[in-house]
Design an enzyme around this catalytic site. Structure first.
Site: not given
Ligand SMILES: *Cc1c(COP(=O)(O)O)cnc(C)c1O
Length: 433
Positions: A230, A271, A273-274, A309, A313, A340-341
């Protein structure tokens, strides 16, 4: 800034050649940028006794990228069978894989336990009885409900399907303890794409409060707390970036204080990602049509099947036209794909330099939740993925989808089934008795 200056300086001089060689559209990722971000993140937490980032595989599930991230010392967070396979194929050890699933099937649990297993992060107490065997170490996902607020992006915890309630915490850990499990962790995730680091600090505070409760009430000393993902990135040029240092310093202090009071310090897991890959990827696409009706449209050769995205969103992705700047003539356009959206738009009423057919368009920050969210609706195929290496060479790390791929699931062994007509069921049963 969306897309770092370094990535720009590495990519832009080579872009026309890369586009000519591979053809557009493609996502291209920056190895230098991804490694730098991993390094910065680990460095920021260097005063924490044991910090580990488990990269959220769903953000960018490409084996070449996962290998890079693994080399940097990160583990992986998975939530499906293919994601577990990807993590294992990248060479990750079982302690480097976290399985954070929800609404988990027995088949998923089987694979999680196979090949040496992984760290299990359970979404519900009911899963405890369904484990193929009892692991040494278990973690539960906590959902604070109305005890805390999430940020606007992820919504209110009380409405979220994830995790167990505050009341269930003690029940869950007691049950796991009684089942013979001896090592424990705790996980939560209540924010998404958040650039205000105070949210992360509050999340750790919340996890440490529970660590204290578990220690005093059940004598359980948590081995780790996992603050989830997050961490936000500045998609908009005006956005302030996350203050990584302030966040890490505050969290380090919280952990040290906790250790002084309680005599033990859980390891800290993240954890993200982004934050790791988001800014180190762009989608490059070519203008193939211009259309002037009630609005001015710029049609490109990518569709929302390459990047969902904005349509899903209403997310902002910064867009630049290659070799054109604010000093050039500007126009206000919708940048559209071919689906076609009507929500198949990368930008709506956006002021960009005037384009002509053949111009290259660079859509920023597609390194996370970009290609991975692609789909095939309307017969639209996902684009290729490229990796820009530190020496300026480029590798194809996923080919584009083909019409044959689209038809692949139509090739199967015939399976015709003749259910007994409903009227005959009673008669047949009578016949056999
Ligand atoms: C999607 C997700 C993440 C990664 O979220 P980011 O916004 O990419 O940091 C981490 N943990 C869980 C359980 C997720 O579902």
């Amino acid at each position: 800034m969306p897309m770092s200056l370094g990535f720009k300086q590495r990519l832009l001089p080579l872009l026309p050649q890369i586009a000519a060689h591979y053809g557009t559209p493609f996502h291209i990722y920056d190895e230098v940028g991804i490694k730098e971000t991993c390094r910065e993140l680990i460095e920021a937490f260097s005063n924490v006794t044991d910090f580990k980032e488990y990269f959220a595989v769903k953000a960018l599930p490409n084996p070449s990228i996962l290998s890079l991230i693994s080399e940097m010392g990160c583990g992986f967070d998975c939530s499906s069978i293919p994601e577990l396979h990807l993590a294992r194929q990248s060479g990750a050890a079982s302690s480097d894989i976290m399985f954070t699933s929800n609404n988990t099937s027995s088949a998923e649990l089987e694979v999680a336990f196979a090949d040496g297993g992984c760290i299990l992060n359970l979404d519900d107490l009911s899963m405890l009885n369904r484990l193929p065997h009892k692991p040494d170490l278990i973690s539960f996902r906590y959902n604070p409900g109305d005890r805390r607020v999430g940020n606007s992006i992820i919504g209110q915890p009380i409405e979220s399907k994830f995790g167990i309630t505050h009341h269930q915490i003690e029940v869950a850990y007691r049950a796991a303890h009684e089942a013979g499990i001896s090592r424990f962790g705790l996980h939560t995730m209540i924010i998404s794409n958040e650039r205000n680091h105070n949210y992360m600090v509050q999340t750790v505070e919340m996890l440490l409060e529970i660590a204290q409760e578990l220690s005093s009430d059940l004598g359980i000393k948590l081995e780790f707390i996992n603050m989830g993902g997050g961490l936000g990135i500045p998609y908009h040029p005006e956005d302030f970036p996350l203050d990584l240092k302030s966040m890490a310093d505050a969290i380090t202090e919280q952990l040290h204080t906790f250790c002084q009071t309680n005599g033990f310090e859980p390891r800290l897991y993240l954890e993200s990602g982004r934050y790791i890959t988001g800014p180190s990827g762009v989608l490059v696409t070519t203008v193939i049509n211009r259309k002037n009706t009630y609005r001015q449209y710029v049609g490109v050769d990518a569709s929302m099947s390459s990047l969902m995205r904005p349509a899903m969103y209403g997310a902002y992705h910064h867009i630049e036209v290659f070799e054109k700047t604010e000093a050039d003539e500007q126009e206000c356009v919708d940048i559209v794909g071919s689906l076609c959206e009507n929500n198949d738009k990368f930008a709506i009423q956006r002021q960009i330099p005037a384009t002509i057919v053949g111009d290259l368009i660079i859509i920023h920050d597609t390194g996370a939740h970009g290609h991975a969210m692609g789909f095939n609706y309307n017969g639209r195929l996902r684009p290729k993925e490229l990796l820009l290496k530190p020496d300026g060479t480029v590798s194809l790390i996923r080919r584009q989808e083909t019409t044959e791929d689209y038809f692949a699931t139509l090739s199967f062994k015939p399976d015709q089934f003749y259910p007994i007509p409903a009227d005959n069921i009673t008669m047949t049963q009578n016949d056999t008795t």
